[in-house]
Design a protein around this motif. Structure first.
Motif, PDB file in Angstrom:
ATOM      1  N   GLU A   5       0.822  -1.204   0.000  1.00  0.00           N
ATOM      2  CA  GLU A   5       0.000   0.000   0.000  1.00  0.00           C
ATOM      3  C   GLU A   5       0.859   1.258   0.000  1.00  0.00           C
ATOM      4  OE1 GLU A   5      -3.303   2.460   0.035  1.00  0.00           O
ATOM      5  OE2 GLU A   5      -3.160   0.318  -0.373  1.00  0.00           O
ATOM      6  N   LEU A   6       1.957   1.233   0.729  1.00  0.00           N
ATOM      7  CA  LEU A   6       2.799   2.422   0.836  1.00  0.00           C
ATOM      8  C   LEU A   6       3.715   2.599  -0.381  1.00  0.00           C
ATOM      9  CD1 LEU A   6       3.783   2.219   4.620  1.00  0.00           C
ATOM     10  CD2 LEU A   6       2.038   3.664   3.563  1.00  0.00           C
TER      11      LEU A   6
ATOM     12  N   VAL B 158       0.674   6.463   6.334  1.00  0.00           N
ATOM     13  CA  VAL B 158       1.287   5.742   7.460  1.00  0.00           C
ATOM     14  C   VAL B 158       0.514   6.000   8.754  1.00  0.00           C
ATOM     15  CG1 VAL B 158       3.354   5.538   8.888  1.00  0.00           C
ATOM     16  CG2 VAL B 158       3.576   5.790   6.411  1.00  0.00           C
ATOM     17  N   ALA B 159       0.040   7.227   8.941  1.00  0.00           N
ATOM     18  CA  ALA B 159      -0.666   7.582  10.174  1.00  0.00           C
ATOM     19  C   ALA B 159      -1.916   6.731  10.380  1.00  0.00           C
ATOM     20  CB  ALA B 159      -1.045   9.068  10.141  1.00  0.00           C
TER      21      ALA B 159
ATOM     22  N   CYS C 255      -4.679   2.616  13.480  1.00  0.00           N
ATOM     23  CA  CYS C 255      -5.434   1.363  13.482  1.00  0.00           C
ATOM     24  C   CYS C 255      -4.735   0.319  14.346  1.00  0.00           C
ATOM     25  CB  CYS C 255      -5.604   0.861  12.049  1.00  0.00           C
ATOM     26  SG  CYS C 255      -6.515  -0.694  11.914  1.00  0.00           S
ATOM     27  N   TYR C 256      -3.432   0.193  14.180  1.00  0.00           N
ATOM     28  CA  TYR C 256      -2.668  -0.792  14.942  1.00  0.00           C
ATOM     29  C   TYR C 256      -2.775  -0.514  16.440  1.00  0.00           C
ATOM     30  CZ  TYR C 256       1.261  -3.549  16.648  1.00  0.00           C
ATOM     31  OH  TYR C 256       2.050  -4.444  17.347  1.00  0.00           O
ATOM     32  N   LYS C 257      -2.603   0.725  16.839  1.00  0.00           N
ATOM     33  CA  LYS C 257      -2.676   1.079  18.258  1.00  0.00           C
ATOM     34  C   LYS C 257      -4.048   0.755  18.847  1.00  0.00           C
ATOM     35  CE  LYS C 257       0.784   4.782  18.440  1.00  0.00           C
ATOM     36  NZ  LYS C 257       0.989   6.247  18.667  1.00  0.00           N
TER      37      LYS C 257
END
Length: 301
Positions: free
Chosen positions: A60-61, A80-81, A86-88
């Protein structure tokens, strides 16, 4: 914790030599309490969630041209943010809800008969149990997922998962803590009905987690192994469910598509597939006509 004091004692009790896998398991688990063996689930889930989505995140990046044609919603891209946020959020849910539930469910796991000792299960036993778990989880997840699309369920719980109208790998377990627990119940139900070895349980939760990440990855690669599994959901099938969002009354299945087909909740998806196929065929026909017209014009000159 194994009931044998030594490998020799285990071999005498079993009437045969230990296999290489059983020897390794004895050495690892002989002095470990069953609670800590069961607690491995939390570690495995966090590791899988952290590592398995990374190839899709890099795709994706970096957006390599070779695979962009497989992206299901090519106009949607995530910075990236978004991945970090989402991960956090998911890790927070794991720590607050999933982890404690896993640990508190230990007495139930022992009660239903999940074992940790020797002998280890055969490959065919593991495969048969995993097949049962998939079917049980799929059926009950279908109905719970469908219930979450009622007005109250969606507005108060399920809408969080649908914040990603274009799914991405890290968003597979991104949901309200209550939804994580609700849809996590069917995953426990299969092992409760058909008890297994703790190794099979670990494998089941890892595979189920990887499957969820794959169906939310946002890419429909043509040569993935899951393409060869009959009635498998896959990324393209589930992407439609997210794309429609709150109004979706289609594609509720989690692993296999049979419930959607039997209960008629894949009609919208199948209609869209038919219309897209017609448009594609018409576009190819128009392109061929334009090419033929160009050839005729050239030959007339």
């Amino acid at each position: 914790m194994l009931r044998f004091a030594s490998m020799g004692e285990a071999e005498v009790a079993m009437g045969r030599d230990l296999t290489a896998a059983e020897t390794a398991w004895f050495r690892y688990s002989a002095g470990m309490h069953d609670f800590w063996l069961y607690a491995h689930n939390v570690v495995f889930l966090l590791l899988v969630y952290t590592l398995a989505p990374l190839p899709f995140v890099m795709a994706e990046l970096k957006r390599p041209k070779a695979i962009q044609k497989y992206k299901l919603q090519p106009s949607v891209h995530f910075p990236v943010a978004t991945f970090v946020k989402c991960y956090k959020n998911v890790v927070k849910t794991f720590i607050v809800a999933v982890g404690p539930l896993q640990l508190l469910s230990y007495p139930t796991v022992k009660w239903v008969g999940i074992r940790t000792g020797l002998p280890l299960p055969s490959v065919w036993e593991v495969v048969a149990q995993l097949a049962v778990y998939c079917l049980v989880e799929d059926y009950f997840s279908y109905w719970l997922h469908r219930a979450l699309h009622c007005r109250w369920g969606y507005q108060h719980i399920h809408r969080i998962h649908h914040e990603f109208s274009a799914p991405m790998a890290f968003a597979a377990p991104y949901a309200h803590w209550a939804e994580v627990l609700i849809l996590g119940f069917p995953a426990f139900l299969g092992p409760a009905l058909v008890p297994c070895h703790i190794l099979t349980l670990w494998l089941w939760f890892v595979l189920r987690h990887v499957e969820a990440i794959e169906t939310h990855c946002g890419y429909d690669f043509p040569q993935t192994p899951t393409k060869y599994i009959p009635f498998y959901v896959g990324a393209e099938y589930h992407d439609y469910h997210h794309y429609v969002g709150e109004k979706s009354h289609s594609n509720f299945a989690s692993v296999f598509t049979y419930c959607d087909y039997v209960y008629g909740t894949d009609k919208g998806y199948r209609y869209q597939k038919t219309q897209l196929a017609k448009l594609k065929a018409q576009g190819e026909a128009n392109k061929q006509n334009e090419e033929m017209n160009g050839l005729w014009e050239t030959s007339d000159q």
